[in-house]
Design an enzyme around this catalytic site. Structure first.
Site: not given
Ligand code: HDD
Length: 702
Positions: A74, A147
């Site tokens: 990420h 997510n």
């Protein structure tokens, strides 16, 4: 500008005043010269630089150390501030103030991200998107580190290094960047059948969102809530965007990666900057302890959703993002999330992925930001912090007094009681064997992958086939793509056969597992359009490129632009140059926002071509033809008035195609509509395309 408790804290305590004008060193001394290094002067030339130049050394040394390790996953992301408002108390299931007090406004910071790419990678790659929310509650920070896909690749955190190593660039060549289309990623997927459900999501349109503002967010793991009677329930967290869930098409995503790698970052920034604040409904799915064994899947298995038909979502609040960061590094880059950050009334479950995450996030911040990472302004709670933790690199807090241990002879500090809001550890009874074993129900891996596939519309299914065909085409090891076709036959033999043909694998002879044909709610994006959520269809924040050249019809241009802007859309004028373009009949020209070569149709949601003699010039230009034809190929709404229709006909080679037209008072004379709709709505026919445009135009009339 929007403010709240967190913003106030950041401004009062940490902001460098923007009204001071004199440069200083980091130790506060006014700096006489920031541009020329100190040296001996030899004749009239600069001689050797002097070691004594502490101003110069400070500047270079600070620069040398500007980078910190990027997030190991990420790494690529962007963030914004906002607020969380609760409209229905969940006090039946939790004592958490943030979920029970409807009078509160809780400040939040949200960071969206891709997973695989490094910090400078492109926004629109096919990947899962991170959706991490930090709630600065009155009782401490609560992080949902979620997510845009509700399930995960693995069931046990110990597998995380493997799934990420397999997805990141391959170790020998360090390619590809931010892509799952390579041998190692797909080798892993085959060898870990538990990943099947998640890769189906990632290969669907969910893997290429149109905007961070148009994605769902999921806590993914199972957490727990405890109420004032000490009763515990299991919970999953949901965020549903009120703008609807929409995706790019793959060809767009690929092109945008090169044309504007910051596409999603800018999209979020621009919407907030223009006061069009994105919002999400916040929902909880509650499973009381008494029901936990009722299902054919384990509710603690992060590779499974809780189908809404079994456990409905209860929407109780709203998240709004309403303020951009002032500086990216100290705010977005140094933001640090941790699944272990929960507040009283919220707790963990025995989900083995969550248990491992609770260790991993804390640990990773140590190497990224140092032991005092929670003192960094963006990470500080808005409530008091008081304990005997001390020292370490970059400690900011200065504590007076003699005692750095607890208890001690002189301190009035004491532990909080439950009645004073102390965190409540749920007394969970455990009778256990210590061993390395999966839960029994974790062994089933394909049911929900198949439910997912079956629940998509035909168009979405065809996108999954195309995505898998693309990805496996980038794998050159036959073992990888042959195995994957075998795996796909566990989901659907038709899907496996279609992919096999494209990628050159032997056609599957029989289904690994028959397709049961079952479907569930909450999968297809069509269920999340604003209309499907009972909200008005809107063109708000959609970008419309208006194409003009010398001789355009000014009235049509200006009316359409005004109508679009009034409806909240973001129109932009595209012309041959960024200097005045003169309308038919002369007069003051319009200075376009961009020229034809500076932008591409991929960067806009739709096109409009006003009438006028400019069309004769436009149809002779290859780039303009490409603008229109490409938008047509991506199924975007294309509007034209008057002569503008001819450009569409010419560009799209649609001789004989019927054009609809409609009177719209004195606003515009007529529309020529080729087709309409971005992913949420993909028209099957001209008629449907026209209807979509008309629906979208409703807001125009208001
Ligand atoms: Fe993770 C970052 C989401 C499983 C270990 N993860 C990270 C971020 C998001 C997620 C959104 C970025 C946070 C930010 O913006 O700073 N991760 C998830 C989800 C998971 C998940 C939804 C499955 C339910 N993650 C997962 C596991 C592990 C990690 C199983 C380790 C065992 N994740 C990390 C990390 C990161 C991270 C290495 C990198 C940067 C960071 O934490 O702060 O610790």
């Amino acid at each position: 500008m929007v403010s709240n408790k967190k913003i106030h804290q950041l401004e009062q305590e940490y902001r460098i005043p923007d009204n001071s004008s004199l440069l200083t060193t980091d130790f506060g001394v006014r700096n006489p010269n920031h541009d020329i290094s100190l040296s001996a002067t030899v004749g009239d030339r600069k001689g050797p630089l002097l070691m004594e130049d502490n101003l110069g050394r400070e500047k270079i040394m600070k620069f040398d150390h500007e980078r910190i390790p990027e997030r190991v996953v990420h790494a690529r992301g962007t963030g914004a501030f906002g607020i969380f408002k609760l409209y229905e108390s969940a006090e039946d299931v939790t004592t958490a103030g943030v979920l029970t007090d409807t009078s509160r406004t809780t400040p939040v910071f949200v960071r969206f991200s891709t997973v695989l790419g490094s910090r400078g990678s492109a926004d629109t790659v096919r990947d899962v998107r991170g959706f991490a929310v930090k709630f600065y509650t009155d009782e401490g920070n609560w992080d949902i580190v979620g997510n845009d896909i509700p399930v995960f690749f693995i069931q046990d955190a110990i597998k995380f290094p493997d799934v990420i190593h397999a997805g990141k660039p391959e170790p020998d060549t360090e390619v590809p960047q931010g892509q799952s289309a390579h041998n190692n990623f797909w080798d892993f997927q085959y060898l870990h059948s538990e990943a099947t459900h998640m890769f189906m999501w990632a290969m669907s349109d969910r893997g290429i969102p149109r905007s961070f503002r148009m994605m769902q967010g999921f806590g993914v793991n199972t957490f727990t809530l405890t109420n004032s009677h000490g009763e515990r329930s299991f919970v999953k967290f949901h965020f549903t965007p009120t703008l609807g869930v929409h995706s790019l098409v793959w060809d767009e995503a690929l092109k945008i990666s090169g044309q504007d790698p910051d596409f999603h970052r800018k999209d979020l920034y621009t919407a907030i900057d223009k006061g069009k604040f994105p919002t999400w409904k916040f929902g909880i799915q509650i499973c009381p302890e008494s029901r936990q064994d009722e299902f054919d899947f384990d509710i603690l298995d992060a590779t499974k959703v809780w189908p809404e038909d079994l456990i409905p979502i209860r929407y109780i609040g709203e998240l709004e993002l309403n303020r951009n960061v002032d500086e990216f590094f100290p705010q977005t880059e140094q933001a640090a999330f941790c699944t272990a950050h929960v507040v009283p009334g919220i707790g963990f479950s025995d989900d083995p992925l969550l248990q491992g995450r609770n260790f991993s996030y804390f640990d990773t911040q140590l190497s990224r930001l140092g032991v005092n990472w929670q003192e960094i302004p963006i990470n500080r709670p808005v409530c008091p912090v008081l304990n005997h933790h001390r020292d370490g690199q970059k400690r900011h807090a200065i504590t007076k007094g003699k005692f750095n241990y607890f208890p001690n002879r002189g301190s009035i500090i004491r532990a909080a009681k439950p009645s004073e809001g102390a965190y409540f550890e749920y007394p969970e009874k455990i009778v256990a064997m210590k061993q390395r074993l999966h839960s029994t129900k974790f062994a089933e891996h394909f049911n929900q992958a198949q439910l997912f596939y079956n629940s998509l519309s035909d168009i979405e299914k065809s996108h999954v086939t195309a995505a898998l065909s693309f990805e496996l085409d980038h794998c050159d090891d036959p073992v990888v793509y042959n195995n994957m076709v075998t795996r796909l036959s566990d989901i659907d033999i038709g899907l496996a056969a279609a992919v096999a043909e494209k990628v050159g694998a032997p056609p599957p002879t029989k289904a690994g597992r028959a397709n049961q044909g079952n479907k569930i709610k909450g999968i297809s994006q069509f269920e999340f359009t604003p209309e499907a959520q009972g909200l008005p269809a809107t063109i708000s924040t959609r970008t419309v490129a208006i194409i003009i050249s010398d001789g355009f019809n000014r009235l049509e241009y200006e009316t359409m632009k005004a109508v679009l802007a009034a409806a909240g859309a973001f129109p932009a004028t595209i012309g041959p140059r960024r200097q005045a373009v003169v309308p038919a009949g002369g007069g003051t020209g319009i200075v376009p926002d961009h020229h034809f070569e500076g932008m591409r149709s991929t960067l806009f949601d739709s096109l409009y071509i006003p009438g006028g003699e400019h069309v004769e010039t436009l149809i002779k230009q290859g780039r303009v033809i490409h603008w229109v034809r490409e938008a047509f190929g991506h199924c975007k709404p294309i509007g034209a008035t008057g002569e503008g229709v001819k450009l569409i006909q010419t560009a799209c080679n649609v001789d004989g195609m019927k054009f609809s037209s409609e009177k719209d008072g004195d606003v515009v004379e007529s529309y020529g509509v080729v087709t309409a709709g971005r992913v949420g709505k993909r028209p099957e026919s001209l008629k449907e395309g026209w209807q979509i445009l008309k629906d979208a135009k409703n807001f125009v009339d208001t």
